[in-house]
Design a protein around this motif. Structure first.
Motif, short mmCIF file in Angstrom:
data_model
loop_
_atom_site.label_atom_id
_atom_site.label_comp_id
_atom_site.label_asym_id
_atom_site.label_seq_id
_atom_site.Cartn_x
_atom_site.Cartn_y
_atom_site.Cartn_z
N GLU A 148 -4.28 4.71 -6.84
CA GLU A 148 -5.19 5.26 -5.83
C GLU A 148 -5.39 6.75 -6.09
O GLU A 148 -4.56 7.40 -6.71
N ASP A 200 0.83 -1.21 0.00
CA ASP A 200 0.00 0.00 0.00
C ASP A 200 0.86 1.26 0.00
O ASP A 200 2.02 1.22 0.41
N ASP A 201 0.29 2.36 -0.44
CA ASP A 201 0.94 3.67 -0.40
C ASP A 201 2.34 3.63 -1.02
O ASP A 201 3.27 4.26 -0.51
CA CA Z 1 -3.24 3.67 0.23
#
Ligand code: CA
Ligand code: C2E
Ligand code: CA
Ligand code: CA
Length: 277
Positions: free
Chosen positions: A237, A180-181
């Motif tokens: 995202e 993630d991220d």
């Molecule tokens: Ca994220």
């Protein structure tokens, strides 16, 4: 006070000033009750494939519905819950509730729908979590590859060995691992080497200046090329505008963001599923 991220929470605590709570002691007491009183709720944000035409999965995002204060976003309590040692319990609840809901959607006929849940640092340190995952998949009769566990770079950084062990076991079970991220931390590329993730979620900060900024466009396209070579699925995202959507729509990765949908309650997600899938 504003909610500007995890790193500031400790600071809030030090000065005994929280944005939603009078002090840390109140927060701790109320957080512990929240679990007993079933005050947590999962919202689901759809993740799109096929140029935005199909919902391939959902990400479960927890909220705390406080009896007086109303909806409290995760940034307000996750770091505190970690420090209080109750994040593994909240995490177990998220896993169970998410899989229960996914089972229901599968039963409605959306049987390819996937669920992503966010794993917290303390959860991954605890061997119990792996056991929970395999038990719950069996209990709700869900194929392991319909579940994705999202881990964040900053957590990986602190406990690389332990997290590698955790993700390796999950992958053997067939569960997908998502980083993630991606791109916010400093040594992301190194993690790709250590943890063979199945999916990478490009942080929304990369999306912000697309398509105007050629530099950011080049970074995104470079990440995608890299992932293609490594056979890693990409999710972008933070797709918020039509321009961003149009820029990335024809590249064949997955997309998530307010342009498509905010995180929503199950009813609203079902409406979207009926319309699209
Ligand atoms: Ca994220
Ligand atoms: P995340 O995993 O990066 O989740 C995505 C966050 O970005 C969500 O915020 C979502 O509402 C927001 N978002 C989605 N699309 C857009 C967009 O187009 N623009 C903008 N500006 N934001 C967008 P949310 O729900 O407040 O969650 C914040 C963070 O809290 C999550 O970040 C995740 O790290 C953590 N979190 C949420 N639920 C859980 C959970 O059940 N367990 C754990 N451990 N962490 C969780
Ligand atoms: Ca996430
Ligand atoms: Ca159990």
């Amino acid at each position: 006070a504003k909610r500007s991220g995890k790193s500031q929470f400790k600071y809030y605590r030090d000065i005994k000033q929280l944005s939603y709570f009078q002090n840390y002691v109140t927060l701790e007491r109320e957080l512990k009750q929240a679990l007993k009183n079933k005050e947590f709720v999962l919202y689901y944000q759809p993740i799109f494939s096929d140029g935005g035409k199909v919902i391939s999965g959902v990400e479960a995002l927890v909220r705390w519905i406080h009896p007086e204060k109303g909806l409290i976003p995760p940034f307000e309590f996750i770091t505190a819950a970690e420090e209080m040692g109750i994040m593994p319990d909240i995490g177990d609840w998220v896993l169970n509730e998410g899989l229960r809901q996914l089972h229901q959607w599968h039963t409605l006929g959306y049987d390819k729908l996937t669920l992503s849940i966010n794993a917290s640092k303390t959860q991954m340190m605890d061997d119990r979590f792996f056991k929970e995952v395999s038990e719950k998949l069996r209990e709700y009769d869900i194929r392991p590859d319909r579940l994705g566990i999202e881990i964040t770079e900053s957590d990986v950084c602190d406990y690389l060995d332990k997290i590698t062990e955790f993700t390796t076991k999950l992958k053997q079970l067939g569960v997908k691992i998502s980083l993630d991220d991606f791109g916010v931390g400093l040594s992301s590329l190194n993690y790709l080497k250590e943890i063979k993730v199945t999916q990478l979620k490009v942080d929304r900060s990369f999306m912000r200046r697309i398509p105007e900024d050629q530099y950011d466009c080049a970074l995104l396209s470079g990440i995608c090329t890299l992932c293609e070579k490594l056979n890693i699925e990409v999710v972008t995202e933070g797709v918020e505008t039509k321009q961003q959507f149009e820029y990335i729509a024809n590249q064949n990765h997955k997309m998530q963001g307010y342009y498509f949908s905010h995180p929503v309650l199950p009813d609203q997600l079902e409406e979207q599923l009926r319309r699209l899938n």
